[in-house]
Design an enzyme around this catalytic site. Structure first.
Site, PDB file in Angstrom:
ATOM      1  N   ASP A  74     -25.622 -14.994  20.059  1.00  0.00           N
ATOM      2  CA  ASP A  74     -25.191 -13.813  19.335  1.00  0.00           C
ATOM      3  C   ASP A  74     -25.495 -12.496  20.045  1.00  0.00           C
ATOM      4  O   ASP A  74     -24.643 -11.620  20.131  1.00  0.00           O
ATOM      5  CB  ASP A  74     -25.852 -13.804  17.950  1.00  0.00           C
ATOM      6  CG  ASP A  74     -25.550 -12.559  17.176  1.00  0.00           C
ATOM      7  OD1 ASP A  74     -24.368 -12.345  16.838  1.00  0.00           O
ATOM      8  OD2 ASP A  74     -26.482 -11.771  16.922  1.00  0.00           O
ATOM      9  N   GLU A 472     -30.443  -3.512  22.304  1.00  0.00           N
ATOM     10  CA  GLU A 472     -29.932  -4.881  22.213  1.00  0.00           C
ATOM     11  C   GLU A 472     -28.404  -4.901  22.196  1.00  0.00           C
ATOM     12  O   GLU A 472     -27.786  -4.201  21.402  1.00  0.00           O
ATOM     13  CB  GLU A 472     -30.455  -5.588  20.956  1.00  0.00           C
ATOM     14  CG  GLU A 472     -30.063  -7.058  20.902  1.00  0.00           C
ATOM     15  CD  GLU A 472     -30.763  -7.818  19.796  1.00  0.00           C
ATOM     16  OE1 GLU A 472     -30.857  -9.055  19.905  1.00  0.00           O
ATOM     17  OE2 GLU A 472     -31.222  -7.184  18.817  1.00  0.00           O
TER      18      GLU A 472
END
Length: 607
Positions: A74, A472
């Site tokens: 992910d 991120e």
């Protein structure tokens, strides 16, 4: 009345420079597709270009008797969350559907289709029976206790499934949308595969609709990471809209129209488009149906969808009379403190496709604060992209690997730990935290094309690995960028280029088309000079052209963007062009050495 005519178009050699742009969207596109290769789970293919990654997750699902090897990790961790993964595949597919010719022109179509297929192949494995779907592999809590490479994973790989009892309409609906959109992307290249995808799409839509329920009630462990805040109604409409696009089956348009109010499609005016909230995407996609006169008798309802979609767009464009999206002082849309860039990329994608929908149908966007031309929508969207690439107060590219100034300490396990090909010993669960998570050294592996979370509401950004809100990268943030960059490659680039054209005022009398012929790249191979020729044709005949056959004299290399015929010198409109309105354009590319090919309009039909 239709007319069949033939005319010869001479290409006048006129040298000119195009306006310049400071950013190389082609380079950004190439890098954004590399990010998806960096996120691959499973057995990597022989043509894998991100070589610091190795095989991983090779027994996913085995303990529960199912093969769930493959798919995508992910973000900076190693959980395979099916809900955001499916949204990412939908957005990649939408990009190819809308900007196929742009991908072809820069030789990136194969990589884009590969990125889609890596996701859909996994979803096929996850959907082994009509009314069940495996929706997650790995657990976020246990995964986040370790900082290790995917190749060294020691965390549990438990898989989670939705069924008729443990329901999950959001993820089933989104995966149906992904299958349907991907079937369109593959339709001209692998029709059998497209048919398989469409079958899965139809089954999953029926499953999602017939057995309604929230997926985070069934998969409790996902609530901390990808909870369903908007419910599943938007995914049901989203899946129906995509199935209508893929099948032209009136049933799905009926569903979207008859459930418009009940499922919130014409009630919600939103300022966010994301993996969770699809309403703006539904509204823009169904507006395309309306603008292209394919409303099937539901024009009044589709106009209501369009009104809500335009509310979203006007808010993003700062034209919504006090209901505008927030902006940072540096000019970036600001929706959320946590990974804001994902919302910027998804909203920008909608702006770009809608500007093209309007331009192709000679329409404008009517906002409370004034009328907005399609070109102005595109310009605002481009401002968001340029901010991402470095036109911001920090002069920093938030696309990793683009330019020379970009984040060097991403919150990403694989990027922060030396590659298994360099450090061929296991990096343990907690060892990774001790040696690499807190390290001030830059990432040993540059994760090209990763869109990080981005700056705060005041354009401030701290490049630290522990600052996961800002550093991120995610699939859902990067997926819309692929289409955005593809579209912008057709805008003027920073590299001056030679142009050969037949201007309207110089075209031969009665010629139905004018061409602008541009050399966009050149290189030497085996001592021979080769050129990439990009040609844009404009309908100059004053009527809609429904059929076109072009003859190429002196063509010695491959041509992309037109359909070949039995006669190797003759080419016709590609399948995605059924009609070319007056003053509308189409493009194609060919590669060869020596002089440009001579183009002749052999035959055309105009109404």
């Amino acid at each position: 009345m239709a007319r069949l005519m033939s005319a010869t178009l001479a290409i006048l050699l006129l040298f000119s420079f195009r306006p310049t742009n400071a950013y190389d969207y082609k380079d950004a596109l190439q890098k954004s597709l590399l990010f998806f290769e960096a996120q691959r789970s499973g057995k990597l293919p022989c043509d894998q270009r991100v070589t610091w990654r190795g095989d991983s997750g090779l027994s996913d699902g085995f303990q529960q008797g199912v093969d769930l090897v493959g798919g995508y990790y992910d973000s900076g961790d190693h959980v395979k969350f099916g809900f955001p993964m499916a949204f990412s595949v939908t957005m990649l597919s939408w990009a190819v559907i809308e900007f196929e010719k742009e991908f072809i022109a820069v030789d990136e179509l194969k990589h884009a289709l590969d990125a889609i297929r890596w996701g859909t192949d996994y979803f096929i494995k996850a959907h082994k029976e009509p009314n069940a779907l495996w929706v997650q592999v790995g657990d976020g809590d246990s995964d986040h206790l370790c900082w290790e490479r995917a190749e060294d994973m020691t965390t549990p790989r438990l898989a989670f499934k939705i069924t008729t009892i443990n329901r999950g309409s959001e993820v089933a609906g989104e995966t149906a949308a992904a299958f349907a959109a991907a079937s369109l992307a593959f339709r001209h290249y692998d029709s059998f595969y497209a048919d398989v995808l469409l079958l899965h799409a139809k089954q999953l839509f029926t499953f999602a609709d017939s057995f309604r329920g929230k997926y985070d009630d069934s998969v409790q462990c996902v609530k901390k990471f990808y909870p369903s805040s908007s419910g599943y109604n938007d995914e049901l409409l989203w899946a129906a809209a995509w199935l209508y696009q893929a099948t032209n089956d009136q049933y799905y348009l009926n569903y979207a129209a008859q459930n418009a109010a009940g499922l919130g499609g014409i009630g919600w005016a939103v300022t966010e488009f994301s993996w969770d909230n699809k309403y703006a995407g539904v509204q823009v996609l169904l507006s395309k149906t309306l603008l292209h006169n394919n409303g099937g008798g539901y024009e009044d309802t589709l106009k209501q969808y369009q009104a809500k979609g335009e509310f979203f767009l006007c808010a993003a464009l700062q034209k919504n009379s006090g209901h505008d999206a927030k902006m940072t002082p540096g000019g970036l849309m600001y929706i959320d403190d946590w990974n804001n860039m994902q919302y910027v990329s998804s909203a920008t994608f909608l702006m770009i496709v809608y500007s093209d929908y309007l331009a192709s149908t000679n329409n404008v966007l009517n906002c409370p604060d004034g009328q907005v031309q399609p070109a102005d929508i595109l310009q605002f969207a481009q401002s968001q992209v340029d901010y991402i690439l470095g036109k911001n107060p920090k002069g920093l590219s938030y696309l990793v690997g683009y330019g020379s100034n970009y984040p060097r300490h991403t919150h990403h396990r694989g990027a922060s730990i030396p590659s298994i090909s360099v450090l061929n010993t296991t990096v343990g669960c907690t060892e990774g935290f001790d040696k690499y998570y807190d390290s001030k050294d830059p990432d040993p592996n540059v994760i090209y094309g990763a869109l990080v979370g981005g700056p705060d509401s005041n354009d401030a950004f701290t490049d630290e690995r522990s600052n996961y809100q800002q550093t991120e990268p995610t699939l859902v943030g990067s997926a819309p960028l692929v289409g955005i960059f593809a579209r912008l490659t057709s805008c003027p680039s920073s590299t001056p280029s030679q142009s050969y054209s037949t201007p309207a005022d110089n075209k031969p009398d009665g010629a139905p088309l004018t061409f602008v012929h541009t050399v966009t790249d050149s290189w030497t191979a085996n001592g021979e000079q080769f050129y990439r020729h990009s040609v844009t044709g404009t309908n100059a005949c004053g009527k809609t052209i429904t059929y076109l056959k072009l003859k190429f004299d002196g063509l010695t290399g491959p041509l992309y963007g037109l359909n070949p015929t039995d006669d190797k010198t003759m080419f016709e409109f590609p399948a995605w062009i059924t009609a070319l309105a007056p003053n509308s354009q189409f493009s194609f590319v060919y590669i060869q050495g020596g002089e440009a090919a001579q183009i002749t309009v052999e035959k055309y039909t105009a109404n």
